[in-house]
Scaffold this motif. Structure first.
Motif, PDB file in Angstrom:
ATOM      1  N   PRO A 253       0.801  -1.240   0.000  1.00  9.73           N
ATOM      2  CA  PRO A 253       0.000   0.000   0.000  1.00  9.73           C
ATOM      3  C   PRO A 253       0.828   1.282   0.000  1.00  9.73           C
ATOM      4  O   PRO A 253       0.478   2.244  -0.689  1.00  9.73           O
ATOM      5  CB  PRO A 253      -0.831  -0.130   1.283  1.00  9.73           C
ATOM      6  N   THR A 257       0.629   3.914  -3.014  1.00  5.80           N
ATOM      7  CA  THR A 257       0.212   5.291  -2.725  1.00  5.80           C
ATOM      8  C   THR A 257       1.225   6.294  -3.279  1.00  5.80           C
ATOM      9  O   THR A 257       0.845   7.307  -3.886  1.00  5.80           O
ATOM     10  CB  THR A 257       0.058   5.491  -1.214  1.00  5.80           C
ATOM     11  N   GLN A 279      -5.453   1.346   0.639  1.00  7.11           N
ATOM     12  CA  GLN A 279      -5.714   0.053   1.269  1.00  7.11           C
ATOM     13  C   GLN A 279      -7.179  -0.343   1.125  1.00  7.11           C
ATOM     14  O   GLN A 279      -7.508  -1.505   0.847  1.00  7.11           O
ATOM     15  CB  GLN A 279      -5.321   0.092   2.744  1.00  7.11           C
ATOM     16  N   LYS A 280      -8.054   0.616   1.297  1.00 15.82           N
ATOM     17  CA  LYS A 280      -9.486   0.360   1.137  1.00 15.82           C
ATOM     18  C   LYS A 280      -9.807  -0.044  -0.297  1.00 15.82           C
ATOM     19  O   LYS A 280     -10.588  -0.996  -0.535  1.00 15.82           O
ATOM     20  CB  LYS A 280     -10.293   1.597   1.524  1.00 15.82           C
ATOM     21  N   THR A 283      -8.670  -3.688  -0.903  1.00 15.21           N
ATOM     22  CA  THR A 283      -9.570  -4.654  -0.265  1.00 15.21           C
ATOM     23  C   THR A 283     -10.868  -4.805  -1.054  1.00 15.21           C
ATOM     24  O   THR A 283     -11.337  -5.927  -1.294  1.00 15.21           O
ATOM     25  CB  THR A 283      -9.880  -4.214   1.180  1.00 15.21           C
ATOM     26  N   GLU A 358      -5.631 -12.173  -1.972  1.00 14.15           N
ATOM     27  CA  GLU A 358      -4.676 -11.324  -2.701  1.00 14.15           C
ATOM     28  C   GLU A 358      -3.668 -12.143  -3.494  1.00 14.15           C
ATOM     29  O   GLU A 358      -3.044 -11.617  -4.417  1.00 14.15           O
ATOM     30  CB  GLU A 358      -3.942 -10.403  -1.720  1.00 14.15           C
TER      31      GLU A 358
END
Length: 409
Positions: A253, A257, A279-280, A283, A358
């Protein structure tokens, strides 16, 4: 100094140190390489050091470099080429070369061919992907024999895989140059049979070249991997990734980012994205890709190619009509098995999903969809390497560390 030492150790496999010289009347800095004065080392090491130190210490905005491959071993030349490509993200570089090690499919969009034109004039032409396979070998003399310059060969599926592994190797201080490791691009696992041909493997193994084939896991099961391993025998090692593809090891992440924010800045969008948002997105997109994972597995089992001419050793040769008839019968039976296979695949994915989601999804597709949340695209060919660069040493998965250690030690 510590940063310089780590960079040079990772690239060239040598340790450098600096100390105060003994010149009379003035303070002079001296440098040694592996406990020898730099002047006592070969021209290749000295020239590579000069380039690295100039770029790292002076941090120029523009660099003109003429034939950096001079006096370099081919393996070391490839390492230096990778380093220059990485630094070109911050420095505008113009590099002239006669070496095949500095020309590959990753850089064709920035490659110009300078040759002798009519009336002894100089002709400069941009090299495109379509003419690269003919123009570059003709001008530089690219030959298949270049693979014989290496003691170890790592077969990977494409240029982006090599770029990512080289970055990870630098972070883990695995010395590709010292181990004399060369990369060969399969250009897709469908070409595995071409590179793993009996004559090729036999020739390289008799020359005592160590070989590894690194392939994506994709939807392959244990039987598929056993078949590929059996084909290589004990003369080469098959290294199937434990996750679906190499991009599944780039799902960090913080690095994602950072890359997203770099891309947003380049598009003049000033707002920065937070790690929590990324991260959201990861997911949520993983969950949305579950049907795609199931579809790919079903297709793998139900849409396998049908080879009409295949027969067992003890089976009598069939006529063309008999082979076609048998193929039609086999295809006719497949629709009846789809329901059963679908149920088996769904149960298998559901039982494994909570712990390994994942690992199962297509990594490059997941990254593209995460970037899409922020109106961006993820381009595997160039962004995979950039993601690897942005990852920390601790984020390099132990699967990759173990793989690189095996190849370099």
């Amino acid at each position: 100094m510590n940063s310089l030492q780590q960079t040079i150790q990772g690239l060239l496999g040598v340790h450098v140190d600096a100390f105060e010289g003994e010149a009379r009347g003035e303070r002079v800095a001296e440098m040694d390489v592996d406990r020898f004065l730099v002047e006592a080392n070969g021209s290749g090491i000295r020239e590579a050091l000069r380039i690295i130190l100039d770029l790292e210490l002076k941090e120029p905005e523009l660099a003109l470099i003429e034939e950096p491959e001079v006096h370099l071993h081919p393996g070391l030349a490839r390492v230096l080429a990778t380093y220059l490509r990485e630094r070109s993200a911050d420095i505008q570089m113009f590099v002239t070369t006669h070496s095949t090690e500095f020309v590959d499919s990753v850089s064709f969009q920035n490659a110009y061919l300078v040759s002798r034109g009519p009336s002894s004039s100089t002709a400069v032409a941009l090299v495109t992907a379509s003419d690269a396979t003919s123009a570059i070998p003709e001008e530089l003399g690219l030959r298949l024999s270049t693979v014989f310059m290496f003691d170890r060969l790592l077969f990977v599926e494409g240029p982006s895989d090599e770029a990512v592994l080289r970055v990870f190797c630098t972070k883990m201080q695995c010395e590709l140059g010292m181990a004399n490791v060369g990369f060969v691009h399969l250009k897709g696992v469908q070409n595995f049979g071409h590179f793993a041909a009996e004559s090729t493997i036999d020739l390289l193994s008799r020359r005592r070249v160590l070989m590894w084939f690194l392939i994506d896991r994709d939807e392959r099961d244990d039987n598929d991997l056993h078949t590929l391993t059996k084909r290589l025998g004990d003369r080469a090692r098959l290294l199937p990734l434990q996750r679906r593809e190499l991009e599944n090891y780039l799902l960090a992440p913080n690095a994602i980012t950072a890359l997203i924010n770099e891309k947003l800045q380049s598009t003049l969008k000033k707002s920065k994205i937070e790690v929590a948002n990324v991260q959201k997105a990861i997911t949520e997109e993983v969950e949305l890709l579950k049907p795609e994972v199931i579809r790919l597995r079903i297709n793998r089992r139900t849409l396998a190619p049908l080879i009409l001419g295949r027969r067992d050793k003890d089976e009598r040769p069939s006529s063309a009509a008999e082979s076609i008839k048998r193929g039609i019968e086999t295809l006719g039976e497949r629709p009846q098995t789809v329901t059963k296979i679908t149920s088996e695949v769904e149960n298998s994915v559901n039982s494994d999903w909570s712990a390994n989601a994942e690992k199962l999804v297509p990594g490059a597709l997941l990254l593209d969809r995460v970037f899409g949340r922020f109106s961006l695209r993820f381009h595997k060919e160039k962004d995979s390497e950039r993601l690897a660069v942005l990852m920390s040493r601790d984020e390099v998965h132990r699967d990759i560390v173990k793989l690189l250690e095996e190849v370099t030690k």
